[in-house]
Structure formats: C-alpha cells, structure tokens
Write a protein that holds these residues in place. Structure first.
Motif: not given
Length: 98
Positions: A77-83, A87-89
């Motif tokens: 949650l601290g990494d917008l790319d991870s978020v 979402v895509d997954i």
C-alpha cells in the motif's frame, strides 16, 4: 437497558458468491478478517507484500477451512505502482472466476 456483547465472528453470515480483498492479511486483524471470511465461504484475496507470508497465512487458514477459496495478491500500500498492479491482477482474477 441490555448490555450489548458487540459484534463477533459468529454474527458474520454466509458470504458465498462474494469476493473480498483483505490488506495486511498475513498477520493481526487482517489475518483474522481473512480467516473469518474464508470460513464463511467467501473468496478471499490476501493482499500482502511478502509472498511467503501470504502463502503461509493461506496455509494456516486452510487448516481450519480446507475447501476455502483464497489467493495471494501482491500488494504494498506504500507503493502506488504496486496498488495499480494489484488492481489489474484482481480485475483479471474476478473475470476468470465468473
């Protein structure tokens, strides 16, 4: 006036046909929420940064509810790319399960 005992996991109804994303699901409150939802027949995506910890949480819940539907969802949650990736997954996961 009666004293309320509060909301407990016994109050959670059947969750069949529903999918939940639970963040921080490998420990603490997140783990407990994932466990309760899984035992109530929900599909649970465990959002965790560390895959090994996420899979360990899934294994611990499966000891209680062997037939539950769960999957690890890589999520920091601290990494917008991870978020965005989560979402895509999750979107593809939902589409593939009907």
């Amino acid at each position: 006036m009666p004293i309320s005992k509060g909301f407990t996991e016994a109050d959670v109804p059947d969750q069949s046909g529903k999918t939940f994303i639970v963040t921080g699901a490998n420990a603490g409150v997140g783990f407990e929420i994932a466990r309760v939802l899984a035992t109530r027949r929900a599909r649970v995506l465990l959002g965790c940064r560390d895959q090994a910890k996420g899979e360990d949480a899934i294994a611990r819940i499966r000891k209680i509810a062997p037939a539950c539907e769960m999957a690890w969802l890589p999520l920091d949650l601290g990494d917008l790319d991870s978020v965005r990736a989560a979402v895509d997954i999750a979107g593809k996961e939902h589409a593939s399960t009907g």
